[in-house]
Scaffold this active site. Structure first.
Site, PDB file in Angstrom:
ATOM      1  N   SER A  75      54.819   6.767   4.591  1.00  0.00           N
ATOM      2  CA  SER A  75      54.947   5.519   3.836  1.00  0.00           C
ATOM      3  C   SER A  75      56.350   4.951   3.980  1.00  0.00           C
ATOM      4  O   SER A  75      57.280   5.630   4.412  1.00  0.00           O
ATOM      5  CB  SER A  75      54.621   5.747   2.363  1.00  0.00           C
ATOM      6  OG  SER A  75      55.533   6.655   1.801  1.00  0.00           O
ATOM      7  N   ASP A  76      56.464   3.700   3.594  1.00  0.00           N
ATOM      8  CA  ASP A  76      57.766   3.048   3.589  1.00  0.00           C
ATOM      9  C   ASP A  76      57.773   1.971   2.513  1.00  0.00           C
ATOM     10  O   ASP A  76      56.748   1.331   2.267  1.00  0.00           O
ATOM     11  CB  ASP A  76      58.083   2.416   4.947  1.00  0.00           C
ATOM     12  CG  ASP A  76      59.560   2.049   5.040  1.00  0.00           C
ATOM     13  OD1 ASP A  76      60.375   2.966   5.239  1.00  0.00           O
ATOM     14  OD2 ASP A  76      59.887   0.864   4.866  1.00  0.00           O
TER      15      ASP A  76
END
Length: 192
Positions: A75-76
């Site tokens: 994720s980011d």
């Protein structure tokens, strides 16, 4: 419930974030943590969720030897303010400048999640609007000195002191601002 759904998978969380790790524990998911260092660069023409989608995918590409039972989650998160992406601050001065820019304004917190195994990949994202009150320089310095928010996009954690005193309202998922849109991740994992 989710634990049963994921029984045949070896879930890999590719994140050093203690907040994301806690979410996985709270969801009662059995998982391991594997982190591969990558340079988080993206094409300049990308905007908002295109950036986080790109970076979540980039992080997943670092895992080249997935086994068929592996389920990789990367994720980011970015803070999107007036057409500019704010990532993690480099130092205290950078953190101060970010919080000064956020002060008295609305911004978006955007998180993308990549769910990947050897057969498929799905990238989802979520956006939450956060409204900050006008922060004094003293409040910003106090927060940076005492909470050292250098591992957080936009140099703040909504669940910390600055969130208690500075955030007037949010539209969307609180948990997305903390670091993961858990409701969306849960829904996708339940579809497996």
């Amino acid at each position: 419930m989710l634990k049963q759904k994921l029984k045949g998978y070896h879930v890999i969380l590719a994140s050093g974030s203690p907040r994301r790790q806690q979410f996985f524990k709270d969801l009662d998911i059995d998982f391991s943590i594997q982190i591969k260092e990558i340079e988080e660069k993206y094409p300049k023409e990308l905007k908002a969720a295109e950036i986080t989608d790109f970076l979540a995918d980039l992080k997943s590409k670092a895992f080249t030897n997935l086994q068929k039972e592996d389920l990789l989650i990367t994720s980011d998160t970015i803070v999107w303010l007036e057409g500019v992406a704010l990532g993690k601050p480099k130092d205290a001065k950078d953190a101060f400048n970010m919080l000064k820019r956020l002060s008295g304004k609305k911004h978006k917190v955007i998180t993308s999640i990549s769910i990947k195994n050897t057969f498929f990949q799905k990238i989802i994202n979520d956006s939450t609007t956060v409204n900050f009150k006008k922060l004094s320089d003293d409040e910003i310095h106090y927060y940076i000195d005492n909470y050292k928010p250098f591992d957080k996009a936009g140099a703040y954690g909504i669940q910390e002191w600055i969130g208690f005193i500075g955030i007037e309202s949010i539209e969307g998922s609180y948990f997305n601002v903390v670091g993961l849109p858990i409701h969306k991740l849960y829904d996708e994992l339940m579809k497996l």
